[in-house]
Design a protein around this motif. Structure first.
Motif, PDB file in Angstrom:
ATOM      1  N   ARG A   9     -30.097 -20.931 -33.433  1.00  0.00           N
ATOM      2  CA  ARG A   9     -28.962 -20.556 -32.587  1.00  0.00           C
ATOM      3  C   ARG A   9     -28.581 -19.100 -32.814  1.00  0.00           C
ATOM      4  NH1 ARG A   9     -23.913 -20.079 -35.099  1.00  0.00           N
ATOM      5  NH2 ARG A   9     -22.702 -20.377 -33.231  1.00  0.00           N
ATOM      6  N   ASP A  10     -27.937 -18.513 -31.845  1.00  0.00           N
ATOM      7  CA  ASP A  10     -27.437 -17.145 -31.956  1.00  0.00           C
ATOM      8  C   ASP A  10     -26.116 -17.187 -32.716  1.00  0.00           C
ATOM      9  OD1 ASP A  10     -26.599 -14.555 -31.685  1.00  0.00           O
ATOM     10  OD2 ASP A  10     -26.636 -14.521 -29.510  1.00  0.00           O
ATOM     11  N   PRO A  13     -23.056 -15.002 -30.412  1.00  0.00           N
ATOM     12  CA  PRO A  13     -23.241 -15.004 -28.959  1.00  0.00           C
ATOM     13  C   PRO A  13     -22.225 -14.092 -28.276  1.00  0.00           C
ATOM     14  CG  PRO A  13     -22.183 -17.026 -29.662  1.00  0.00           C
ATOM     15  CD  PRO A  13     -22.553 -16.276 -30.911  1.00  0.00           C
ATOM     16  N   LYS A  14     -22.637 -13.509 -27.159  1.00  0.00           N
ATOM     17  CA  LYS A  14     -21.773 -12.584 -26.417  1.00  0.00           C
ATOM     18  C   LYS A  14     -21.589 -13.087 -25.001  1.00  0.00           C
ATOM     19  CE  LYS A  14     -23.707  -9.923 -29.694  1.00  0.00           C
ATOM     20  NZ  LYS A  14     -24.516 -10.698 -30.586  1.00  0.00           N
ATOM     21  N   LYS A  15     -20.346 -13.141 -24.539  1.00  0.00           N
ATOM     22  CA  LYS A  15     -20.050 -13.554 -23.169  1.00  0.00           C
ATOM     23  C   LYS A  15     -20.385 -12.414 -22.207  1.00  0.00           C
ATOM     24  CE  LYS A  15     -17.499 -16.680 -22.089  1.00  0.00           C
ATOM     25  NZ  LYS A  15     -17.828 -17.906 -21.404  1.00  0.00           N
ATOM     26  N   ASP A  16     -20.880 -12.785 -21.027  1.00  0.00           N
ATOM     27  CA  ASP A  16     -21.073 -11.767 -19.995  1.00  0.00           C
ATOM     28  C   ASP A  16     -19.824 -11.716 -19.116  1.00  0.00           C
ATOM     29  OD1 ASP A  16     -21.214 -13.867 -18.189  1.00  0.00           O
ATOM     30  OD2 ASP A  16     -23.366 -13.735 -17.907  1.00  0.00           O
ATOM     31  N   GLY A  20     -20.958 -16.506 -18.125  1.00  0.00           N
ATOM     32  CA  GLY A  20     -22.139 -16.989 -18.827  1.00  0.00           C
ATOM     33  C   GLY A  20     -22.278 -16.313 -20.178  1.00  0.00           C
ATOM     34  N   TRP A  21     -23.496 -16.264 -20.642  1.00  0.00           N
ATOM     35  CA  TRP A  21     -23.782 -15.644 -21.938  1.00  0.00           C
ATOM     36  C   TRP A  21     -24.884 -14.606 -21.760  1.00  0.00           C
ATOM     37  CZ3 TRP A  21     -20.565 -16.850 -25.796  1.00  0.00           C
ATOM     38  CH2 TRP A  21     -19.825 -18.025 -25.668  1.00  0.00           C
ATOM     39  N   LEU A  22     -24.786 -13.487 -22.464  1.00  0.00           N
ATOM     40  CA  LEU A  22     -25.839 -12.473 -22.415  1.00  0.00           C
ATOM     41  C   LEU A  22     -27.145 -13.094 -22.879  1.00  0.00           C
ATOM     42  CD1 LEU A  22     -24.091  -9.290 -23.817  1.00  0.00           C
ATOM     43  CD2 LEU A  22     -24.598  -9.840 -21.458  1.00  0.00           C
ATOM     44  N   ASP A  24     -28.865 -15.268 -21.153  1.00  0.00           N
ATOM     45  CA  ASP A  24     -29.186 -16.450 -20.357  1.00  0.00           C
ATOM     46  C   ASP A  24     -30.171 -16.066 -19.258  1.00  0.00           C
ATOM     47  OD1 ASP A  24     -27.585 -18.073 -21.817  1.00  0.00           O
ATOM     48  OD2 ASP A  24     -26.005 -18.273 -20.329  1.00  0.00           O
TER      49      ASP A  24
END
Length: 101
Positions: A9-10, A13-16, A20-22, A24
């Motif tokens: 897993r990251d 994680p970073k939200k876009d 979504g998520w960067l 994806d």
């Protein structure tokens, strides 16, 4: 979401900007064709002087896993000669190297 392997897993994680998520919809490195890192258009970026990940760890469980290994290039490798950029007095390691052909 079910995580079958917590080690994959990251951890950061970073939200876009659209919910979504960067990252994806981008393929995993394991899903790329064999040798994709040698094809024309590949870009190498020097990220520092250490081969260790900045925010990662070397998990002993990954030893022997074909997708988690450091690259060791032989001295006669064409890729090594591109990444090294030897000017006669040793490697200079440019910050960005693009594979043209």
């Amino acid at each position: 979401m079910v995580l079958r392997d917590i080690g994959r897993r990251d951890w950061f994680p970073k939200k876009d900007l659209v919910g979504g998520w960067l990252g994806d919809r981008y393929p995993l490195c394991a899903d790329l064709p064999k040798g994709a890192f040698l094809k024309a258009g590949a870009t190498y970026k020097l990220l520092g002087r250490s081969s260790r990940m900045r925010y990662g760890f070397d998990d002993e469980r990954l030893d022997g896993w074909e997708y988690a290994r450091r690259l060791a290039l032989p001295t006669n490798s064409n890729l090594r000669s591109l990444l090294c950029a030897d000017s006669g007095s040793g490697c200079t390691y440019p910050s960005v190297v693009n594979i043209d052909s």
